[in-house]
Design a protein around this motif. Structure first.
Motif, mmCIF file in Angstrom:
data_model
loop_
_atom_site.group_PDB
_atom_site.id
_atom_site.type_symbol
_atom_site.label_atom_id
_atom_site.label_comp_id
_atom_site.label_asym_id
_atom_site.label_seq_id
_atom_site.Cartn_x
_atom_site.Cartn_y
_atom_site.Cartn_z
ATOM 1 N N ARG A 1 0.833 -1.204 0.000
ATOM 2 C CA ARG A 1 0.000 0.000 0.000
ATOM 3 C C ARG A 1 0.871 1.258 0.000
ATOM 4 N NH1 ARG A 1 -2.459 -3.564 3.351
ATOM 5 N NH2 ARG A 1 -4.683 -3.976 3.067
ATOM 6 N N ASP A 2 0.411 2.273 -0.712
ATOM 7 C CA ASP A 2 1.003 3.602 -0.662
ATOM 8 C C ASP A 2 0.219 4.370 0.393
ATOM 9 O OD1 ASP A 2 2.338 5.924 -1.286
ATOM 10 O OD2 ASP A 2 1.183 6.350 -3.090
ATOM 11 N N PRO A 3 0.823 5.021 1.370
ATOM 12 C CA PRO A 3 2.252 5.185 1.626
ATOM 13 C C PRO A 3 2.788 4.235 2.710
ATOM 14 C CG PRO A 3 1.010 6.778 2.913
ATOM 15 C CD PRO A 3 0.010 5.878 2.234
ATOM 16 N N THR A 4 1.918 3.390 3.309
ATOM 17 C CA THR A 4 2.354 2.657 4.510
ATOM 18 C C THR A 4 3.329 1.525 4.188
ATOM 19 O OG1 THR A 4 0.363 1.310 4.284
ATOM 20 C CG2 THR A 4 0.284 3.123 5.858
ATOM 21 N N ASP B 1 -7.975 -9.309 0.578
ATOM 22 C CA ASP B 1 -8.284 -7.963 1.070
ATOM 23 C C ASP B 1 -9.020 -7.137 0.021
ATOM 24 O OD1 ASP B 1 -6.929 -8.550 3.350
ATOM 25 O OD2 ASP B 1 -5.100 -7.443 2.817
ATOM 26 N N VAL B 2 -8.814 -7.506 -1.246
ATOM 27 C CA VAL B 2 -9.311 -6.659 -2.334
ATOM 28 C C VAL B 2 -10.715 -7.107 -2.702
ATOM 29 C CG1 VAL B 2 -8.749 -5.667 -4.565
ATOM 30 C CG2 VAL B 2 -6.931 -6.577 -3.143
ATOM 31 N N SER C 1 -13.194 -2.367 -5.053
ATOM 32 C CA SER C 1 -12.132 -1.680 -4.321
ATOM 33 C C SER C 1 -11.140 -1.037 -5.274
ATOM 34 C CB SER C 1 -11.348 -2.670 -3.460
ATOM 35 O OG SER C 1 -12.052 -2.956 -2.292
ATOM 36 N N ALA C 2 -10.457 -0.002 -4.769
ATOM 37 C CA ALA C 2 -9.303 0.561 -5.472
ATOM 38 C C ALA C 2 -8.191 0.745 -4.450
ATOM 39 C CB ALA C 2 -9.672 1.889 -6.107
ATOM 40 N N PHE C 3 -7.004 0.187 -4.748
ATOM 41 C CA PHE C 3 -5.844 0.319 -3.863
ATOM 42 C C PHE C 3 -4.780 1.128 -4.592
ATOM 43 C CE2 PHE C 3 -6.089 -2.997 -0.368
ATOM 44 C CZ PHE C 3 -7.423 -3.315 -0.571
ATOM 45 N N HIS C 4 -4.134 2.014 -3.858
ATOM 46 C CA HIS C 4 -3.003 2.758 -4.430
ATOM 47 C C HIS C 4 -1.731 2.042 -4.007
ATOM 48 C CE1 HIS C 4 -5.464 6.100 -5.869
ATOM 49 N NE2 HIS C 4 -6.266 5.690 -4.901
ATOM 50 N N ALA D 1 -5.889 8.485 -11.535
ATOM 51 C CA ALA D 1 -6.349 7.722 -10.376
ATOM 52 C C ALA D 1 -7.815 7.934 -10.074
ATOM 53 C CB ALA D 1 -5.520 8.091 -9.154
#
Lengths: 267, 359
Positions: B212-215, B223-224, B228-231, B293
């Motif tokens: 994951r961005d930023p973690t 999880d998805v 969903s949308a993941f960065h 995005a």
């Protein structure tokens, strides 16, 4: 009328007319863009059998036309089996549902059901299939001791700002759809929007952004809501569009006014 | 230039001459200068006095504006990280209003002075007379002087070496333009070929986890959820030194989305690039590199906020609207034995806008 026709050749008549036109345009725009934001509803997370029965009656009377009996969906509306109580609470609680008319996007308007009826509808829909439930109070408490505003801001900029604007002022999407501004939206509705992904918003489930992180995002939004703008007038925080419009109308009018004055002969 | 070619306020006759020849008179009678109308301040000493006061007040406003600027600058004080936002706003306002009034006061004051008090008699200036043959002779004379004084004819050695030097000077350009052809230089070094080859590759490689961005936390396929949308950034990006971090991030950012697999139209060579409808696409717009995005989960459109290029996720991010030149590159992904999403390889084409060497 005669007084008016005598004054129309006055040197500043043109300028006055220009200012009047700008004022009317601006006034109409601000009236048209004012949107009523529905208030938050109180929550009850456990539903009685009576709530479900009452909810079914309300559903059949108000929602079944588009979503079908038993919420199986029709050509006009998607199935609601498995959308969960959070989705109902968001859509009905912000007035987006029932929809005023078919269009690119359901828009927020004064809500049509009171808190009790909304809860009954939520009870009925959540009884049809499991889905996200109404968020826990502790994740809506923006004054909680663990809240990290900086983390909320970072997560907001990565996940939300591209549509909702860095200042949460909202922005345009394709073909008439838009991401709404987040000013004045209640903590609960922001949380519910993240977990359910209303309309074309993607879902940000708890496995993507943890409930604690969601609380940080909400706290950040509430912080920038109360914080003023350091740079003076925000002009809607819409960036070059509103700033350009302002300078091309007000700025040019000022320049034209100066030109008229510069070339006019002193009396 | 000669003295006669300057037109003076006096009558030159040139313009009238042309008119007279054709019709004997002007097509429209020359209306002349309108009668002079004295201003209030010319006749009434009190009006002149009033205008003088007004100009003085305007200059006074300018002085107050300058003082206001320094009040904002020194009295409000230094702005630091702990300064209240209200103080910043106050200082901004004082600096802006102070500068505006200090400039505006002088400008408006001078114009008002000129309009009301300075003399306002009209002056007319006639057009210069045109004398074709005479002017041509003057020009020819100049060129003759140059040829004569440069000794171009008398010293052929100088003339010929100059021609030789001028003829040879453009030749280096051929060598410079030839350098632009890099067909046998594929170096990844920043020093070679302007580092352009670095655009071909990103941090993604076989087995690199999607985080994951930023973690920087890894993502399980479970999880998805649909919609969903993941960065996403590649694992290890956050450990890079700051400059390299940004350089790599600018190429490697990815948007991860899950659709109903039935909605996807997959070409035969990309059959195994998604995981049960989870797809990963480069976030860098193929037009000028803005982050694409803005994902609409029902229409499956990806919108670029800069120039409204729209990509259709169901058709492998084909461009359906806007100026982008080609589809967004897809990152082939799979699941490792622990259930985390990993890349199968790097992108199969350079990400971002097209460039000369992209091929």
């Amino acid at each position: 009328m005669k007084a008016l026709s005598q004054k129309r050749r006055h040197p500043i008549a043109g300028l006055a007319l220009l200012l009047l036109g700008l004022l009317i345009t601006g006034g109409l725009y601000s009236v048209a863009s004012t949107m009523n934001q529905a208030q938050a509803a109180t929550t009850g997370s456990t539903y009685s059998a009576e709530d479900i029965t009452e909810g079914e009656k309300l559903f059949n009377a108000n929602c079944a036309t588009c979503h079908g009996y038993e919420a199986v969906g029709t050509q006009d509306g998607p199935t609601l089996v498995g959308v969960g109580a959070a989705s109902v609470d968001f859509q009905v609680g912000t007035g987006r549902m029932p929809m005023q008319m078919q269009g690119p996007q359901a828009q927020a308007k004064p809500k049509q059901f009171n808190d009790e009826q909304t809860a009954q509808l939520a009870a009925y829909v959540s009884s049809l299939g499991a889905g996200p439930s109404i968020p826990d109070e502790q994740y809506l408490d923006t004054d909680h001791e663990d809240v990290d505003l900086g983390n909320g801001g970072t997560l907001f900029r990565v996940n939300c700002a591209m549509c909702h604007n860095a200042a949460a002022a909202g922005g345009a999407l394709t073909r008439g759809k838009f991401a709404p501004g987040l000013d004045g939206v209640s903590e609960k509705h922001i949380y519910e929007a993240m977990v359910t992904g209303p309309q074309n918003m993607p879902v940000f489930s708890d496995s993507n952004i943890k409930p604690e992180d969601k609380r940080d995002i909400i706290a950040f939004l509430k912080e920038i809501e109360t914080q003023g703008s350091p740079g003076g007038a925000k002009l809607g925080s819409l960036g070059p569009v509103s700033e350009g419009l302002f300078i091309w109308t007000a700025g040019l009018a000022l320049i034209v006014g100066f030109m008229v004055w510069l070339t006019s002969r002193s009396s | 230039m000669s003295e006669q070619s300057h037109g003076g306020p006096e009558h030159s006759g040139a313009v009238e001459h042309a008119g007279v020849e054709e019709s004997g008179k002007y097509a429209i009678d020359n209306p002349g200068i309108p009668p002079h109308r004295p201003r209030l301040a010319d006749e009434d000493p009190r009006a002149a006095k009033r205008a003088e006061r007004q100009v003085a007040v305007l200059f006074g406003i300018s002085i107050i504006g300058t003082v206001l600027f320094f009040v904002g600058y020194f009295v409000v004080g230094q702005i630091g990280p702990d300064t209240e936002i209200g103080t910043v706003r106050l200082q901004n306002m004082l600096l802006g209003l102070g500068t505006a009034f200090s400039m505006l006061g002088i400008g408006v004051g001078i114009v008002h002075w000129a309009k009301t008090l300075m003399p306002d008699h009209e002056v007319s200036e006639a057009r210069h007379e045109v004398r074709t043959e005479e002017d041509r002779q003057v020009a020819v004379g100049m060129i003759d002087d140059i040829v004569e004084e440069s000794q171009f004819k008398r010293r052929p050695l100088l003339r010929n070496t100059l021609i030789g030097a001028v003829a040879l000077a453009p030749l280096p350009a051929i060598a410079l333009f030839r350098d632009l052809d890099d067909s046998d230089n594929r170096s990844e070094l920043a020093t070679e070929n302007f580092g352009v080859e670095r655009l071909r590759h990103t941090m993604w490689d076989s087995g690199v986890r999607l985080v994951r961005d930023p973690t920087g936390t890894p993502i399980k396929a479970s999880d998805v959820t649909v919609g969903s949308a993941f960065h996403v950034i590649p694992e290890g990006l956050n450990e890079l030194p700051p400059t390299e971090h940004l350089n790599q991030k600018a190429k490697a950012v990815v948007l991860l989305m899950r659709l109903d697999p039935q909605d996807l139209q997959i070409s035969p060579e990309r059959e195994d690039w998604n995981v049960d409808g989870i797809v990963a696409y480069s976030k860098i717009c193929t037009h000028v590199g803005c982050p694409v995005a803005l994902y609409e989960q029902h229409t499956h459109h990806l919108l670029c906020p800069c120039h409204q290029s729209t990509f259709d996720l169901t058709q492998e991010c084909k461009v359906i609207f806007g100026p982008a030149g080609h589809a967004l590159p897809q990152l082939p992904i799979t699941v490792n034995e622990e259930g985390f999403l990993v890349a199968q390889s790097d992108f199969h084409e350079p990400v971002g806008p097209a460039y000369w060497e992209r091929g």
